[in-house]
Scaffold this motif. Structure first.
Motif, mmCIF file in Angstrom:
data_model
loop_
_atom_site.group_PDB
_atom_site.id
_atom_site.type_symbol
_atom_site.label_atom_id
_atom_site.label_comp_id
_atom_site.label_asym_id
_atom_site.label_seq_id
_atom_site.Cartn_x
_atom_site.Cartn_y
_atom_site.Cartn_z
ATOM 1 N N HIS A 506 18.316 10.785 -0.385
ATOM 2 C CA HIS A 506 17.509 10.402 -1.551
ATOM 3 C C HIS A 506 18.122 9.210 -2.278
ATOM 4 N N GLY A 510 17.322 10.708 -7.712
ATOM 5 C CA GLY A 510 16.380 11.342 -6.795
ATOM 6 C C GLY A 510 16.782 12.772 -6.514
ATOM 7 N N ARG A 512 17.007 15.972 -3.132
ATOM 8 C CA ARG A 512 16.909 16.311 -1.712
ATOM 9 C C ARG A 512 15.494 16.726 -1.335
ATOM 10 N N ASP A 514 12.831 14.956 -2.382
ATOM 11 C CA ASP A 514 11.976 13.800 -2.630
ATOM 12 C C ASP A 514 10.934 13.585 -1.533
ATOM 13 N N GLY A 537 22.062 12.325 -7.937
ATOM 14 C CA GLY A 537 20.837 13.115 -7.891
ATOM 15 C C GLY A 537 20.480 13.780 -9.203
ATOM 16 N N HIS A 572 15.295 6.970 1.136
ATOM 17 C CA HIS A 572 14.390 6.316 0.187
ATOM 18 C C HIS A 572 15.212 5.622 -0.892
ATOM 19 N N LEU A 667 7.242 9.179 -2.239
ATOM 20 C CA LEU A 667 7.778 10.530 -2.359
ATOM 21 C C LEU A 667 6.674 11.568 -2.221
#
Length: 727
Positions: A506, A510, A512, A514, A537, A572, A667
């Motif tokens: 991620h 973000g 895990r 996403d 995260g 991402h 996402l």
């Protein structure tokens, strides 16, 4: 208002009347002083009230003096508060006065320990530290009608900062006994009266106004339809409608209740903003019904009337929900800094709503109970639909999507644990997605809250998920009548079954989860998919650990525990950089979505996806990082999988009339819903602090995750599957 076709007239309504067919309003224009008579089919009075019960005109510091008659007798008649500049001048005068009082450590008395009095005295204490502050109230405690827990919280705060409190004491400025009782024998250098309200309905016919009520009466009488009425006959609860029922009164200007105690038709409503907004909505609805010759609907005691947010200076506050007209009702549900942020966000999003901005409109929807119920019912319906859904069938009988297993594991990296999600093909639950408010606050304002403070969301799976199910071995899949796609492709290529794994990385702030939709789909094709949390995260579960160390340990874990022999990686945003710089080999390929590290020279296959609508990682930046010689297309359907590497550059929207996808359009729609529901109120604060909002504001308008997934996920699946079937 002009955006919705409202004509705004700057002036004072001097008289409201009715000619038997239309409502007549005599308005004195602000710009030239001329009085004009305008006619209306319907009228909604939202005139508010004043807050100075001891003043003939209700004059106080808390509301500008704007009525012509009141201005002639105003204590500050030299200032015209009808204009912004006049109001600003008055505020500056008061500031200068308080500065002078603070310089000589003057004594101050605040009369009334309701929410206005408590807010004012705590603001004075915070900004003018030398003042000797006292607050007095006739009730036994502050915040009289609210729950004891809220009163105790505010009282403790005021005691802790040195504010002297005097309860069960009636304000009597002409009595020396009063001053002696509160320990101010020399009297106060300045007194602020913060009790009660006073009507300002001078323009209404007298027979539509109450003769009793707060501040001596003068409140607009109304019925359950919010229509203005005349005074009820003796013994009656409600009077006759006035002006043919074409005039409505909402908010602080009306009487606030219907009927008489104890048999209320509608009990007293607090004169605060939340119920005023709801009543305005009810009145507008009834105007539409009346204009359509349909039956009008009754109003009710607004749910928002039970919400009270009380500031204790700029660094503390408390929030009460569920209060009613009964003394001591309600619940203290939020306090300290979280309540401060909540109140600040309410104020900011209210301004944004008035500006017709998307986030403000969304916040207004979230404040509506009806909206809450709609969402609750919708969530229930969605859950039932997913519970009864069948595994999708495949048109190609050569393979069928395998049931997907899911596990949440802890990955040990050195002496630390990294939460990691693993999807895998299973033999035959929604995910718990934690968003740390503490982590967000750490990013926005520094570490002020523990990372454990946050909100957990249930993310609905896109495929049937079996938590902790037994993994499906590649040999079992290859020998079955319905092998996974991956094993079918390997078998067709003359290759032995092999466990293949893909890591998802991620981005900044973000999760895990996403791209959980991609993780599920890859697992259904036969891959083991692992998605670790990184230090940046939203969960806040991982302390500072290099991404490289987490990926390296995860590869080893997948080899040991899952027998993985071949790997791919997809990321991402910042995870796109992770996907391109992590040491390989990744023979199944590397996929960089909305982010790419420059200087890629690895021999592994590379797929890049980017968008012209990305406001975080600009397309120009991606183009500069794409290795020379890699073919680029604008339509995922035109991508040539026979090429080892390539890029898809989306330059148009996937919904009619929309721009190209934004940064978080890639996402999962489920993840975006969760993030937006929690984080969108923080966007105003993020803007003020100049913290990147990662295209959240753009996504609120686009809402195109599902369209982007439909266009891009099949390509990513094909990319990994084809590469996994080559060796």
């Amino acid at each position: 208002m002009s955006k919705i076709g409202v004509r705004f007239i700057a002036g004072e309504v001097k008289q409201l009347d009715y000619d038997g067919q239309q409502v007549l309003a005599d308005i004195k224009a602000l710009h030239d002083g001329d009085v004009m008579r305008l006619k209306f089919d319907y009228c909604i009075v939202c005139a508010g009230c004043c807050f100075g019960p001891f003043s003939k005109w209700g004059e106080s510091l808390w509301f500008p003096t704007i009525h012509e008659a009141a201005r002639e007798e105003s204590e500050w008649r030299d200032i015209d508060e009808r204009f912004l500049e006049g109001r600003r001048r008055h505020i500056l005068q008061e500031f200068d006065s308080l500065t002078e009082l603070n310089a000589r450590s003057a004594s101050i008395l605040v009369v009334g320990a309701g929410f206005i009095g408590v807010e004012w005295v705590t603001e004075l204490q915070y900004y003018f530290r030398n003042l000797n502050l006292n607050i007095v109230d006739v009730l036994p405690n502050c915040l009289g009608p609210l729950p004891p827990s809220a009163a105790a919280y505010c009282a403790r705060y005021m005691t802790s900062v040195g504010i002297k409190q005097h309860y069960r004491t009636k304000y009597d400025p002409n009595s020396m006994d009063f001053w002696q009782t509160i320990g101010m024998p020399e009297k106060a250098d300045r007194t602020f009266v913060c009790i009660g309200v006073k009507a300002a309905n001078y323009f209404m016919p007298p027979d539509t106004l109450s003769v009793t009520g707060p501040g001596g009466g003068g409140w607009i009488l109304f019925n359950q339809k919010l229509q203005v009425t005349t005074r009820p006959p003796r013994g009656a609860q409600v009077g006759d409608v006035w002006a043919g029922g074409r005039v409505f009164a909402v908010g602080d200007c009306n009487y606030g209740c219907i009927g008489n105690p104890p048999d209320w038709v509608m009990p007293p409503v607090p004169k605060v903003s939340f119920p005023s907004e709801e009543q305005a909505n009810h009145a507008c609805r009834n105007v539409r019904l009346m204009n359509a010759d349909k039956a009008l609907r009754d109003t009710y005691w607004p749910w928002g009337a039970g919400l009270f947010a009380t500031s204790l200076g700029p660094r503390d506050a408390c929030f009460v929900m569920g209060a009613s007209y009964r003394k001591g009702s309600g619940y203290l549900v939020n306090w300290w800094l979280p309540a401060v942020w909540q109140k600040d966000l309410i104020e900011r999003t209210k301004v944004m709503e008035c500006k017709s901005e998307a986030i403000g409109r969304m916040a207004a929807e979230l404040q509506s109970l009806r909206s809450f119920l709609r969402r609750a019912l919708l969530s229930l319906g969605t859950s039932v639909a997913l519970f009864s859904a069948q595994c999708p069938s495949s048109a190609d009988r050569a393979y069928t999507p395998a049931p997907v297993g899911y596990r949440s594991i802890q990955l040990r990296v050195g002496q630390k644990q990294v939460p990691t999600s693993v999807w895998y093909p299973a033999q035959n639950k929604p995910y718990q997605h934690f968003i740390s408010v503490g982590k967000i606050v750490e990013v926005l304002q520094g570490a002020l809250l523990p990372r454990s403070v946050g909100w957990e969301f249930d993310l609905q799976a896109g495929l049937p998920i079996f938590a902790d199910a037994s993994p499906l071995a590649p040999e079992t899949s290859a020998a079955s009548e319905t092998p996974t796609r991956l094993q079918q492709l390997r078998s067709s290529a003359g290759l032995l079954p092999k466990n293949c794994a893909v890591i998802f990385a991620h981005g900044y702030l973000g999760s895990r989860f996403d791209m959980l939709h991609l993780c599920e789909r890859l697992a259904s094709q036969g891959f083991v998919v692992a998605a670790p949390d990184f230090s940046e995260g939203l969960s806040g579960a991982v302390s500072e650990l290099p991404r490289r160390d987490i990926v390296s340990e995860l590869l080893a874990k997948l080899r040991r525990a899952w027998g993985a022999q071949q790997f791919g990686i997809v990321g991402h945003s910042a995870g796109g950089g992770t996907a391109t710089v992590s040491p390989g080999p990744f023979a199944c390929g590397r996929v960089a979505v909305a982010g790419l590290a420059p200087g890629y020279a690895d021999p592994d296959p590379l797929l890049v996806l980017a968008s012209e609508g990305d406001g975080v990682v600009r397309l120009e930046r991606v183009l500069q990082a794409i290795p020379s010689g890699i073919p680029c297309v604008e339509d995922p359907g035109n991508y040539d999988l026979s090429k080892k590497s390539g890029a898809v550059l989306l330059r148009r929207g996937l919904k009619d009339g929309q721009q190209a996808p934004c940064h978080i359009s890639f996402l999962s729609a489920e993840t975006n819903k969760a993030m937006i529901s929690l984080l969108s109120p923080l966007l105003p604060v993020a803007r003020v602090l100049e913290v990147p909002v990662l295209d959240f504001d753009t996504y609120l308008e686009l809402q195109d995750s599902e369209e982007v997934a439909a266009a891009t996920l099949p390509l990513i699946e094909d990319f990994f599957c084809q590469n996994a079937a080559k060796q």
